[in-house]
Design a protein around this motif. Structure first.
Motif, PDB file in Angstrom:
ATOM      1  N   CYS A  55       0.925  -1.344   0.027  1.00  0.00           N
ATOM      2  CA  CYS A  55      -0.138  -0.014  -0.118  1.00  0.00           C
ATOM      3  C   CYS A  55       0.855   1.196   0.037  1.00  0.00           C
ATOM      4  O   CYS A  55       0.654   2.313  -0.608  1.00  0.00           O
ATOM      5  CB  CYS A  55      -0.958   0.068   1.159  1.00  0.00           C
ATOM      6  SG  CYS A  55      -2.267  -1.194   1.095  1.00  0.00           S
ATOM      7  N   ILE A  56       1.798   1.185   0.663  1.00  0.00           N
ATOM      8  CA  ILE A  56       2.784   2.396   0.743  1.00  0.00           C
ATOM      9  C   ILE A  56       3.663   2.678  -0.715  1.00  0.00           C
ATOM     10  O   ILE A  56       3.643   3.526  -1.188  1.00  0.00           O
ATOM     11  CB  ILE A  56       4.073   2.156   1.753  1.00  0.00           C
ATOM     12  CG1 ILE A  56       3.368   2.426   3.227  1.00  0.00           C
ATOM     13  CG2 ILE A  56       5.211   3.026   1.658  1.00  0.00           C
ATOM     14  CD1 ILE A  56       4.193   2.106   4.416  1.00  0.00           C
ATOM     15  N   ALA A  57       3.849   1.437  -1.174  1.00  0.00           N
ATOM     16  CA  ALA A  57       4.549   1.546  -2.584  1.00  0.00           C
ATOM     17  C   ALA A  57       3.728   2.141  -3.502  1.00  0.00           C
ATOM     18  O   ALA A  57       3.921   3.013  -4.313  1.00  0.00           O
ATOM     19  CB  ALA A  57       5.209   0.198  -2.991  1.00  0.00           C
ATOM     20  N   ILE A  58       2.350   1.683  -3.461  1.00  0.00           N
ATOM     21  CA  ILE A  58       1.375   1.989  -4.689  1.00  0.00           C
ATOM     22  C   ILE A  58       0.883   3.520  -4.206  1.00  0.00           C
ATOM     23  O   ILE A  58       0.846   4.256  -5.275  1.00  0.00           O
ATOM     24  CB  ILE A  58      -0.128   0.969  -4.419  1.00  0.00           C
ATOM     25  CG1 ILE A  58       0.390  -0.337  -5.163  1.00  0.00           C
ATOM     26  CG2 ILE A  58      -1.054   1.548  -5.137  1.00  0.00           C
ATOM     27  CD1 ILE A  58      -0.637  -1.222  -4.924  1.00  0.00           C
ATOM     28  N   ASN A  59       0.846   3.969  -3.198  1.00  0.00           N
ATOM     29  CA  ASN A  59       0.639   5.381  -2.620  1.00  0.00           C
ATOM     30  C   ASN A  59       1.742   6.209  -3.337  1.00  0.00           C
ATOM     31  O   ASN A  59       1.572   7.431  -3.840  1.00  0.00           O
ATOM     32  CB  ASN A  59       0.307   5.523  -1.231  1.00  0.00           C
ATOM     33  CG  ASN A  59      -1.005   5.309  -0.891  1.00  0.00           C
ATOM     34  OD1 ASN A  59      -1.758   6.243  -0.889  1.00  0.00           O
ATOM     35  ND2 ASN A  59      -1.250   4.338  -0.287  1.00  0.00           N
ATOM     36  N   LEU A  60       3.023   5.691  -2.893  1.00  0.00           N
ATOM     37  CA  LEU A  60       4.207   6.453  -3.455  1.00  0.00           C
ATOM     38  C   LEU A  60       4.380   6.539  -4.848  1.00  0.00           C
ATOM     39  O   LEU A  60       4.655   7.590  -5.619  1.00  0.00           O
ATOM     40  CB  LEU A  60       5.531   5.902  -2.980  1.00  0.00           C
ATOM     41  CG  LEU A  60       5.783   5.950  -1.407  1.00  0.00           C
ATOM     42  CD1 LEU A  60       6.951   5.325  -0.926  1.00  0.00           C
ATOM     43  CD2 LEU A  60       5.935   7.573  -1.223  1.00  0.00           C
ATOM     44  N   THR A  61       4.109   5.400  -5.709  1.00  0.00           N
ATOM     45  CA  THR A  61       4.521   5.237  -6.893  1.00  0.00           C
ATOM     46  C   THR A  61       3.258   5.594  -8.101  1.00  0.00           C
ATOM     47  O   THR A  61       3.462   5.842  -9.142  1.00  0.00           O
ATOM     48  CB  THR A  61       5.260   4.025  -7.221  1.00  0.00           C
ATOM     49  OG1 THR A  61       4.295   2.928  -7.090  1.00  0.00           O
ATOM     50  CG2 THR A  61       6.544   4.097  -6.514  1.00  0.00           C
ATOM     51  N   ALA A 168      -2.647   1.895  11.099  1.00  0.00           N
ATOM     52  CA  ALA A 168      -1.902   2.626  11.569  1.00  0.00           C
ATOM     53  C   ALA A 168      -0.635   2.485  11.324  1.00  0.00           C
ATOM     54  O   ALA A 168       0.286   3.488  11.143  1.00  0.00           O
ATOM     55  CB  ALA A 168      -2.052   2.114  13.138  1.00  0.00           C
ATOM     56  N   ILE A 169      -0.085   1.335  11.013  1.00  0.00           N
ATOM     57  CA  ILE A 169       1.237   1.026  10.646  1.00  0.00           C
ATOM     58  C   ILE A 169       1.447   2.018   9.186  1.00  0.00           C
ATOM     59  O   ILE A 169       2.560   2.421   9.022  1.00  0.00           O
ATOM     60  CB  ILE A 169       1.660  -0.383  10.370  1.00  0.00           C
ATOM     61  CG1 ILE A 169       1.675  -1.034  11.551  1.00  0.00           C
ATOM     62  CG2 ILE A 169       2.591  -0.625   9.442  1.00  0.00           C
ATOM     63  CD1 ILE A 169       1.629  -2.614  11.579  1.00  0.00           C
ATOM     64  N   THR A 170       0.732   1.647   8.376  1.00  0.00           N
ATOM     65  CA  THR A 170       0.806   2.309   6.924  1.00  0.00           C
ATOM     66  C   THR A 170       0.929   3.755   7.220  1.00  0.00           C
ATOM     67  O   THR A 170       1.632   4.406   6.611  1.00  0.00           O
ATOM     68  CB  THR A 170      -0.111   2.001   5.966  1.00  0.00           C
ATOM     69  OG1 THR A 170      -0.179   0.646   6.031  1.00  0.00           O
ATOM     70  CG2 THR A 170       0.117   2.337   4.692  1.00  0.00           C
ATOM     71  N   GLN A 171      -0.060   4.461   7.958  1.00  0.00           N
ATOM     72  CA  GLN A 171      -0.071   5.810   8.057  1.00  0.00           C
ATOM     73  C   GLN A 171       1.292   6.409   8.535  1.00  0.00           C
ATOM     74  O   GLN A 171       1.664   7.538   8.328  1.00  0.00           O
ATOM     75  CB  GLN A 171      -1.155   6.476   8.963  1.00  0.00           C
ATOM     76  CG  GLN A 171      -1.299   7.809   9.010  1.00  0.00           C
ATOM     77  CD  GLN A 171      -2.009   8.217   7.925  1.00  0.00           C
ATOM     78  OE1 GLN A 171      -2.306   7.903   6.785  1.00  0.00           O
ATOM     79  NE2 GLN A 171      -1.428   9.541   7.356  1.00  0.00           N
ATOM     80  N   LEU A 172       1.828   5.645   9.771  1.00  0.00           N
ATOM     81  CA  LEU A 172       2.994   6.093  10.292  1.00  0.00           C
ATOM     82  C   LEU A 172       4.410   5.932   9.540  1.00  0.00           C
ATOM     83  O   LEU A 172       5.228   6.833   9.703  1.00  0.00           O
ATOM     84  CB  LEU A 172       3.137   5.003  11.751  1.00  0.00           C
ATOM     85  CG  LEU A 172       2.298   5.572  12.805  1.00  0.00           C
ATOM     86  CD1 LEU A 172       2.488   4.443  14.082  1.00  0.00           C
ATOM     87  CD2 LEU A 172       2.571   6.970  13.398  1.00  0.00           C
ATOM     88  N   ILE A 173       4.389   4.814   8.595  1.00  0.00           N
ATOM     89  CA  ILE A 173       5.414   4.745   8.077  1.00  0.00           C
ATOM     90  C   ILE A 173       5.511   5.322   6.701  1.00  0.00           C
ATOM     91  O   ILE A 173       6.606   5.687   5.994  1.00  0.00           O
ATOM     92  CB  ILE A 173       5.517   3.004   7.565  1.00  0.00           C
ATOM     93  CG1 ILE A 173       6.060   2.238   8.790  1.00  0.00           C
ATOM     94  CG2 ILE A 173       6.755   2.789   6.795  1.00  0.00           C
ATOM     95  CD1 ILE A 173       5.892   0.824   8.687  1.00  0.00           C
ATOM     96  N   TYR A 174       4.348   5.628   6.015  1.00  0.00           N
ATOM     97  CA  TYR A 174       4.276   6.177   4.888  1.00  0.00           C
ATOM     98  C   TYR A 174       5.125   7.681   4.713  1.00  0.00           C
ATOM     99  O   TYR A 174       5.950   7.802   3.646  1.00  0.00           O
ATOM    100  CB  TYR A 174       2.868   6.790   4.573  1.00  0.00           C
ATOM    101  CG  TYR A 174       2.595   7.588   3.137  1.00  0.00           C
ATOM    102  CD1 TYR A 174       2.758   6.837   2.008  1.00  0.00           C
ATOM    103  CD2 TYR A 174       2.440   8.884   3.183  1.00  0.00           C
ATOM    104  CE1 TYR A 174       2.759   7.599   0.862  1.00  0.00           C
ATOM    105  CE2 TYR A 174       2.079   9.493   2.030  1.00  0.00           C
ATOM    106  CZ  TYR A 174       2.414   8.931   0.884  1.00  0.00           C
ATOM    107  OH  TYR A 174       2.252   9.583  -0.514  1.00  0.00           O
ATOM    108  N   PHE A 175       4.922   8.452   5.673  1.00  0.00           N
ATOM    109  CA  PHE A 175       5.760   9.866   5.585  1.00  0.00           C
ATOM    110  C   PHE A 175       7.150   9.605   5.623  1.00  0.00           C
ATOM    111  O   PHE A 175       7.826  10.515   4.872  1.00  0.00           O
ATOM    112  CB  PHE A 175       5.076  10.717   6.654  1.00  0.00           C
ATOM    113  CG  PHE A 175       3.700  11.122   6.402  1.00  0.00           C
ATOM    114  CD1 PHE A 175       3.390  11.858   5.205  1.00  0.00           C
ATOM    115  CD2 PHE A 175       2.643  10.588   7.062  1.00  0.00           C
ATOM    116  CE1 PHE A 175       1.937  12.250   4.930  1.00  0.00           C
ATOM    117  CE2 PHE A 175       1.382  10.886   6.702  1.00  0.00           C
ATOM    118  CZ  PHE A 175       1.062  11.483   5.631  1.00  0.00           C
ATOM    119  N   PRO A 176       7.640   8.885   6.276  1.00  0.00           N
ATOM    120  CA  PRO A 176       9.236   8.542   6.233  1.00  0.00           C
ATOM    121  C   PRO A 176       9.442   8.101   4.965  1.00  0.00           C
ATOM    122  O   PRO A 176      10.657   8.308   4.281  1.00  0.00           O
ATOM    123  CB  PRO A 176       9.743   7.590   7.590  1.00  0.00           C
ATOM    124  CG  PRO A 176       8.518   7.876   8.357  1.00  0.00           C
ATOM    125  CD  PRO A 176       7.257   8.280   7.750  1.00  0.00           C
ATOM    126  N   ALA A 177       8.643   7.175   4.297  1.00  0.00           N
ATOM    127  CA  ALA A 177       8.976   6.308   3.121  1.00  0.00           C
ATOM    128  C   ALA A 177       9.015   7.531   1.775  1.00  0.00           C
ATOM    129  O   ALA A 177       9.787   7.433   1.153  1.00  0.00           O
ATOM    130  CB  ALA A 177       8.097   5.383   3.065  1.00  0.00           C
TER     131      ALA A 177
END
Length: 186
Positions: A55-61, A168-177
């Motif tokens: 989900c982080i990868a898809i949100n970023l790219t 919660a995990i995705t929200q917390l890790i997304y911004f540093p990523a």
């Protein structure tokens, strides 16, 4: 002794980051797999690190739906050897479903934020985890002929709990990523 001639590599403008999504996704899925292997279960529940990371990868790219399906298929294949489920091959169906749902949400034009805080990562993770989890437990229920009570009162609450944790995990890790990988802002 022969003199070696150096080759010149030319990059066409606009092609520099064409496969950046592959590198970002591979790195995040590798991190997710390591976290999946070392995270202990609490009350029988562990976060689904692989879903959080894709989900982080898809949100970023902001990959296409077809690319998201590929990400989900790779995630499903990676999840098989580490799965504790009775039917690990169901991941080959459930993970692409979750990744496609994530990409569909990412490509919507709705603003998913409170003030300046972008909530799209948490929302995509929650809905994608539910989509993937429901697909997985439904396959399990049908393939193993499980009673409806086990499905509704045993497995469904676990899917919803994992979805909350993943949000919660995705929200917390997304911004540093995002700072690390320089993702696109939705």
């Amino acid at each position: 002794m022969e003199a070696k001639q150096q080759e010149m590599i030319t990059i066409k403008s606009g092609q520099e980051g064409r496969f950046r999504w592959v590198a970002v996704t591979a790195l995040l899925l590798a991190i997710g797999l390591i976290l999946k292997l070392v995270t202990p279960a609490v009350a029988g529940i562990t976060p689904n690190w692989l879903i959080a990371m894709y989900c982080i990868a898809i949100n970023l790219t902001r990959v296409s739906i077809k690319q998201a399906a590929g990400i989900g298929l790779v995630t499903g294949a990676v999840a098989i050897p580490t799965s504790k489920a009775a039917l690990p091959y169901a991941n080959l169906i459930s993970e692409p479903v979750g990744a496609i749902v994530c990409a569909l949400i990412v490509h919507t034009s709705f603003k998913l934020a409170i003030g300046t805080i972008n909530l799209r990562p948490a929302i995509t993770a929650g809905i994608s985890t539910v989509a993937s989890g429901l697909t997985f437990i439904t396959i399990l229920k049908v393939a193993l002929s499980l009673p409806v009570a086990v499905y509704l009162y045993g497995m469904l609450p676990v899917v919803l709990a994992v979805a909350g944790i993943n949000m919660a995990i995705t929200q917390l890790i997304y911004f540093p990523a995002q700072r690390l990988f320089g993702g696109k802002e939705a």
